[in-house]
Structures are given as structure tokens and as C-alpha cells.
Design a protein around this motif. Structure first.
Motif, mmCIF file in Angstrom:
data_model
loop_
_atom_site.group_PDB
_atom_site.id
_atom_site.type_symbol
_atom_site.label_atom_id
_atom_site.label_comp_id
_atom_site.label_asym_id
_atom_site.label_seq_id
_atom_site.Cartn_x
_atom_site.Cartn_y
_atom_site.Cartn_z
ATOM 1 N N UNK A 58 0.855 -1.180 0.000
ATOM 2 C CA UNK A 58 0.000 0.000 0.000
ATOM 3 C C UNK A 58 0.890 1.228 0.000
ATOM 4 N N UNK A 59 0.367 2.326 -0.574
ATOM 5 C CA UNK A 59 1.157 3.530 -0.742
ATOM 6 C C UNK A 59 0.348 4.771 -0.378
ATOM 7 N N UNK A 60 1.050 5.786 0.070
ATOM 8 C CA UNK A 60 0.430 7.098 0.227
ATOM 9 C C UNK A 60 0.090 7.626 -1.167
ATOM 10 N N UNK A 61 -0.971 8.398 -1.250
ATOM 11 C CA UNK A 61 -1.390 8.938 -2.545
ATOM 12 C C UNK A 61 -0.276 9.758 -3.189
ATOM 13 N N UNK A 62 0.500 10.439 -2.369
ATOM 14 C CA UNK A 62 1.530 11.341 -2.881
ATOM 15 C C UNK A 62 2.677 10.613 -3.579
ATOM 16 N N UNK A 63 2.826 9.303 -3.332
ATOM 17 C CA UNK A 63 3.940 8.568 -3.941
ATOM 18 C C UNK A 63 3.459 7.446 -4.856
ATOM 19 N N UNK A 64 2.165 7.200 -4.889
ATOM 20 C CA UNK A 64 1.602 6.133 -5.722
ATOM 21 C C UNK A 64 2.064 6.300 -7.172
ATOM 22 N N UNK A 65 2.576 5.212 -7.734
ATOM 23 C CA UNK A 65 3.032 5.244 -9.121
ATOM 24 C C UNK A 65 4.472 5.697 -9.295
ATOM 25 N N UNK A 66 5.068 6.233 -8.246
ATOM 26 C CA UNK A 66 6.472 6.687 -8.328
ATOM 27 C C UNK A 66 7.393 5.850 -7.435
ATOM 28 N N UNK A 67 6.873 5.378 -6.310
ATOM 29 C CA UNK A 67 7.664 4.603 -5.358
ATOM 30 C C UNK A 67 7.215 3.146 -5.393
ATOM 31 N N UNK A 68 8.156 2.252 -5.123
ATOM 32 C CA UNK A 68 7.848 0.827 -5.061
ATOM 33 C C UNK A 68 8.518 0.218 -3.835
ATOM 34 N N UNK A 69 7.716 -0.424 -3.000
ATOM 35 C CA UNK A 69 8.254 -1.109 -1.830
ATOM 36 C C UNK A 69 8.367 -2.598 -2.153
ATOM 37 N N UNK A 70 9.436 -3.212 -1.681
ATOM 38 C CA UNK A 70 9.628 -4.641 -1.894
ATOM 39 C C UNK A 70 10.384 -5.211 -0.703
ATOM 40 N N UNK A 71 10.443 -6.528 -0.639
ATOM 41 C CA UNK A 71 11.115 -7.164 0.487
ATOM 42 C C UNK A 71 11.814 -8.433 0.055
ATOM 43 N N UNK A 72 12.861 -8.774 0.773
ATOM 44 C CA UNK A 72 13.572 -10.042 0.596
ATOM 45 C C UNK A 72 13.533 -10.729 1.953
ATOM 46 N N UNK A 73 12.619 -11.668 2.111
ATOM 47 C CA UNK A 73 12.432 -12.314 3.410
ATOM 48 C C UNK A 73 13.680 -13.064 3.860
ATOM 49 N N UNK A 74 14.357 -13.686 2.923
ATOM 50 C CA UNK A 74 15.539 -14.473 3.271
ATOM 51 C C UNK A 74 16.637 -13.594 3.875
ATOM 52 N N UNK A 75 16.701 -12.345 3.418
ATOM 53 C CA UNK A 75 17.714 -11.427 3.916
ATOM 54 C C UNK A 75 17.182 -10.506 5.011
ATOM 55 N N UNK A 76 15.905 -10.638 5.332
ATOM 56 C CA UNK A 76 15.274 -9.744 6.316
ATOM 57 C C UNK A 76 15.566 -8.285 5.946
ATOM 58 N N UNK A 77 15.366 -7.991 4.703
ATOM 59 C CA UNK A 77 15.659 -6.656 4.170
ATOM 60 C C UNK A 77 14.488 -6.204 3.319
ATOM 61 N N UNK A 78 14.151 -4.932 3.401
ATOM 62 C CA UNK A 78 13.156 -4.390 2.510
ATOM 63 C C UNK A 78 13.669 -3.089 1.895
ATOM 64 N N UNK A 79 13.024 -2.714 0.811
ATOM 65 C CA UNK A 79 13.548 -1.667 -0.043
ATOM 66 C C UNK A 79 12.453 -0.656 -0.400
#
Length: 117
Positions: A58-79
Motif C-alpha cells: 500500500x502507498x500514500x497517494x503522494x507517492x503512488x506510481x512513483x515509489x515501489x516497496x519490496x522485500x527479501x524475506x531471506x535477507x530480512x531486508x526491505x527496499x
């Protein structure tokens, strides 16, 4: 002891891109939701994006379409991939993790993002 460490902030020109990373150490009780928040000078901290353990985003309206959140569970890291950056995106960006069952919340120390020509 859980620690979250952000990296990837910096200075970028309007229209540019940055990728933030948040690496977790220690044991976070699964499942947990990961998120990014930001706080600009003189403003309250605001939610930017979240991603659940199942991958729902989910994204704030102000960043929708410009920002992308993702995660790597194996590395316990998100981006947070930030594209088409604007001056109003300038803020300190914080990552967090929320354990679903007990709502325990962990925060990183923050990383500065400055969008300026």
C-alpha cells in the motif's frame, strides 16, 4: 535485540531516483509488516508505503506510481525504490517493522533524502 539499519539516502536532482534499503538484525516475530515513513522539517512523520508478510503493498497517494516497496524475506531486508523524485519528497526516511500478533514496533535511525537541483 532487534535493529533496523537504513541506507541509500542522499542528494538527488528532481526527476531522479534513489533506492533505500532497510536491513533487520535480531529476531522479529513473524508475521510482520514492513514499512517506510518520512518526516520533513516542521511536519509530522507520515506513512509512505507498507508491505505485508504476504507481499500486499500500500502507498500514500503522494507517492503512488512513483515509489515501489519490496522485500527479501531471506535477507530480512526491505527496499523503497523512489523514481521521479520531487522536491517535496525531501525528508528523513525511516523504516519500521510491526509484529502482527503483539503490535511490537521497531524503527530504524533514519536516512536523509534531499531532492534539489
Amino acid at each position: 535485540q532487534v535493529q533496523l539499519v537504513e541506507s541509500g539516502g542522499g542528494l538527488v536532482q528532481p526527476g531522479g531516483s534513489l533506492r533505500l534499503s532497510c536491513a533487520a538484525s535480531g529476531s522479529i516475530l513473524r508475521p510482520y509488516t514492513m514499512g517506510w515513513y518520512r518526516q520533513a522539517p516542521g511536519k509530522m512523520r507520515e506513512l509512505v508505503a507498507t508491505i505485508t508478510s504476504g507481499g500486499t503493498t500500500s502507498y500514500a497517494d503522494s507517492v503512488e506510481g512513483r515509489f515501489t516497496i519490496s522485500r527479501d524475506n531471506a535477507k530480512a531486508t526491505w527496499y523503497l525504490q523512489m523514481d521521479s523524485l520531487k522536491s517535496e519528497d525531501t525528508a528523513v526516511y525511516y523504516c519500521n517493522a510491526v509484529e502482527i500478533f503483539n503490535k511490537r514496533t521497531y524503527w530504524g535511525q533514519g536516512t536523509q533524502v534531499t531532492v534539489s537541483s
